[in-house]
Design a protein around this motif. Structure first.
Motif, mmCIF file in Angstrom:
data_model
loop_
_atom_site.group_PDB
_atom_site.id
_atom_site.type_symbol
_atom_site.label_atom_id
_atom_site.label_comp_id
_atom_site.label_asym_id
_atom_site.label_seq_id
_atom_site.Cartn_x
_atom_site.Cartn_y
_atom_site.Cartn_z
ATOM 1 N N ASN A 58 -39.761 -58.556 24.447
ATOM 2 C CA ASN A 58 -38.328 -58.562 24.651
ATOM 3 C C ASN A 58 -37.998 -58.490 26.143
ATOM 4 O O ASN A 58 -37.482 -57.491 26.620
ATOM 5 C CB ASN A 58 -37.735 -57.366 23.893
ATOM 6 N N ARG B 161 -36.274 -58.640 29.578
ATOM 7 C CA ARG B 161 -34.862 -58.446 29.914
ATOM 8 C C ARG B 161 -34.484 -59.192 31.182
ATOM 9 O O ARG B 161 -33.313 -59.353 31.483
ATOM 10 C CB ARG B 161 -34.559 -56.963 30.098
ATOM 11 N N LYS C 85 -36.470 -64.709 31.059
ATOM 12 C CA LYS C 85 -36.412 -65.163 29.685
ATOM 13 C C LYS C 85 -36.978 -66.562 29.576
ATOM 14 O O LYS C 85 -36.668 -67.421 30.390
ATOM 15 C CB LYS C 85 -34.946 -65.155 29.243
ATOM 16 N N HIS D 226 -24.881 -61.940 22.451
ATOM 17 C CA HIS D 226 -24.984 -62.054 23.909
ATOM 18 C C HIS D 226 -25.745 -63.327 24.213
ATOM 19 O O HIS D 226 -26.973 -63.350 24.124
ATOM 20 C CB HIS D 226 -25.734 -60.857 24.487
ATOM 21 N N ARG E 293 -28.342 -63.257 27.086
ATOM 22 C CA ARG E 293 -29.614 -62.566 26.868
ATOM 23 C C ARG E 293 -30.329 -63.035 25.608
ATOM 24 O O ARG E 293 -31.402 -62.541 25.271
ATOM 25 C CB ARG E 293 -29.373 -61.060 26.763
ATOM 26 N N TYR E 294 -29.689 -63.926 24.854
ATOM 27 C CA TYR E 294 -30.261 -64.371 23.587
ATOM 28 C C TYR E 294 -30.468 -63.186 22.649
ATOM 29 O O TYR E 294 -31.544 -63.030 22.075
ATOM 30 C CB TYR E 294 -31.583 -65.114 23.801
ATOM 31 N N VAL E 295 -29.449 -62.352 22.565
ATOM 32 C CA VAL E 295 -29.569 -61.143 21.767
ATOM 33 C C VAL E 295 -28.389 -61.035 20.810
ATOM 34 O O VAL E 295 -27.250 -61.330 21.172
ATOM 35 C CB VAL E 295 -29.626 -59.897 22.683
ATOM 36 N N GLU F 103 -26.531 -58.272 18.365
ATOM 37 C CA GLU F 103 -26.465 -56.818 18.260
ATOM 38 C C GLU F 103 -25.587 -56.459 17.073
ATOM 39 O O GLU F 103 -24.472 -56.961 16.950
ATOM 40 C CB GLU F 103 -25.855 -56.283 19.563
ATOM 41 N N GLU G 240 -30.629 -54.358 18.094
ATOM 42 C CA GLU G 240 -30.698 -55.701 18.671
ATOM 43 C C GLU G 240 -31.817 -56.564 18.089
ATOM 44 O O GLU G 240 -32.891 -56.072 17.782
ATOM 45 C CB GLU G 240 -30.889 -55.610 20.197
ATOM 46 N N THR G 241 -31.528 -57.830 17.926
ATOM 47 C CA THR G 241 -32.520 -58.834 17.542
ATOM 48 C C THR G 241 -32.356 -59.988 18.526
ATOM 49 O O THR G 241 -31.238 -60.299 18.910
ATOM 50 C CB THR G 241 -32.203 -59.434 16.156
ATOM 51 N N THR G 242 -33.452 -60.614 18.887
ATOM 52 C CA THR G 242 -33.285 -61.784 19.737
ATOM 53 C C THR G 242 -33.164 -63.019 18.861
ATOM 54 O O THR G 242 -33.631 -63.031 17.737
ATOM 55 C CB THR G 242 -34.479 -61.980 20.684
ATOM 56 N N LYS H 105 -31.135 -63.798 10.272
ATOM 57 C CA LYS H 105 -30.913 -62.844 11.365
ATOM 58 C C LYS H 105 -29.569 -62.151 11.220
ATOM 59 O O LYS H 105 -29.397 -61.013 11.644
ATOM 60 C CB LYS H 105 -31.001 -63.565 12.707
#
Lengths: 234, 234
Positions: free
Chosen positions: A213, A215, A218, B140, B143-145, B147, B153-155, B206
């Motif tokens: 993961n 931060r 990427k 996000h 950040r490719y996240v 929430e 959080e998962t990407t 997801k």
DNA sequence: TGCAACTGTTACAATTCGTTAGAATCCTGA
DNA sequence: TCAGGATTCTAACGAATTGTAACAGTTGCA
């Protein structure tokens, strides 16, 4: 700093030629495309600073392309179109284009407008020194030292510094592998790809990235890398 | 975030009124000036995000003013001028203006061009418009996240992000498969259909959708998909 | 010379994502 | 209501891409 990179997407060969000539004469690197598909394929490998896009393309919805470009790439998009109605201009601009030029156009004006886009981009990210702050870290490029928020220092090598500098110069922007290879003086050709991976891997370790993961650095599968985090050069 | 601030510098009252009205209606704060002297005095106290400047001012050399503005202030400068010659446009742009609009102009286009300037400014620095809230989730995109409401959080991958972004851009609206294929840069060919299905399936997982009863991504048999849920971009 | 740091190469592990194939679901018409 | 075809879902597979540990050649320095 290499010359700014401008892409031209237009299905008319004559227009491609004129724009390419005049922009190269103005000192830009250019690449032309006749079809959207070729252009999008190329975007996986290069990151233009300004994209000139003709809306009346045979093989795609030009506006959707502009929208995607403006959102995903950091590039400025200038629409070149035969449609001169106010409504066309407004929707083009609202969808994310930075400028809208109608045909027939004067080449000199196109150059001036491209320059205006570039000027603004560089103005907002003006950098000077060789120390950068980001996400609790401080990179001292003069000393090859990386300092964390506690003041704890690690050195980084020249090769690692090259990669880090590349990221810090274009934060929050996709950096393609080709571009990176280019900037790192990578021997064009063979398996420099792996070497890049290794450099990045080593840099990630020093930045204490969680492999699962990350931060800061990427990976965008099939496209390149993107550096997250706000950078301040001092 | 307060509303963006736009200044108008023009000696014709009628133009000041029109521009002021239309820009305020578009949600901007505005301030109008009839003379360059007043305007420059005001600059000591306020910092506009975009400056609209008429070149044909009685009390100063408009181009010199533009040059000063572009250099000293961080603001974007848009020239509004009665002179429509290419040479005028080119010199205006070369001197530092970000855009050049000729009279007579359409107010809607002015608004669109002001927006384009603002968009680019925030894109290169603050990078807003990359986070969206919906149904307890926060996406996000920088950040490719993804929430959830608990902060867990998962990407998501690039391909998944493309689909998600498409949905969040047009919530509560039918998105046809063809449209989606186009926006995802789908290889024109045949079996990209299945690939799309899989992307959506993965995204649904997801988002912890119940396959029997999806609450967010709804399939419209034979037509496409529709994203339910109120979206707020930040 | 010996040692340590640096950096590319190799080899293999992990991840991404399109493809395939069969199951599930939906719609239409009898 | 049910059969049957069309459409969509998704588990599983595999090719391509990326990550990284281990190794080896090079360089700089004491």
């Amino acid at each position: 700093m290499t010359a700014p990179f401008v892409t031209i997407l237009d299905d008319e060969p004559e227009i491609r030629r004129i724009l390419g000539d005049v922009l190269q004469e103005a000192g830009f690197r250019t690449q032309s495309f006749a079809r959207a598909r070729e252009f999008e394929a190329a975007l996986k490998h290069v990151t233009p600073d300004v994209c000139l896009v003709d809306l009346s393309l045979p093989d795609t919805d030009g506006l959707a392309l502009v929208h995607r470009l403006a959102l995903e790439q950091g590039a400025s998009v200038i629409i070149i179109s035969g449609r001169a109605q106010v409504q066309d201009r407004v929707t083009g601009l609202e969808l994310g284009a930075d400028d809208y030029i109608t045909k027939p156009f004067d080449p000199a004006e196109v150059v001036a407008r491209v320059r205006a886009r570039l000027r603004h981009a560089t103005r907002t990210s003006a950098k000077s020194g060789n120390t950068a702050h980001f996400k609790g870290w401080t990179a001292h490029f003069d000393r090859y030292v990386l300092e964390d928020s506690q003041g704890c220092e690690t050195t980084f090598s020249h090769a690692e510094g090259e990669v880090l500098r590349l990221f810090l110069d274009s934060p929050k922007r996709l950096i393609s592998r080709a571009q990176m290879q280019d900037s790192l003086g990578g021997a064009a050709g063979e398996s420099f790809d792996r070497a890049m991976d290794v450099r990045i891997s080593r840099l990630r370790t020093k930045l204490r990235e969680d492999p699962k993961n990350p931060r800061l650095i990427k990976t965008i599968y099939g496209a390149g890398y993107i550096f997250l985090g706000d950078v301040t050069w001092v």
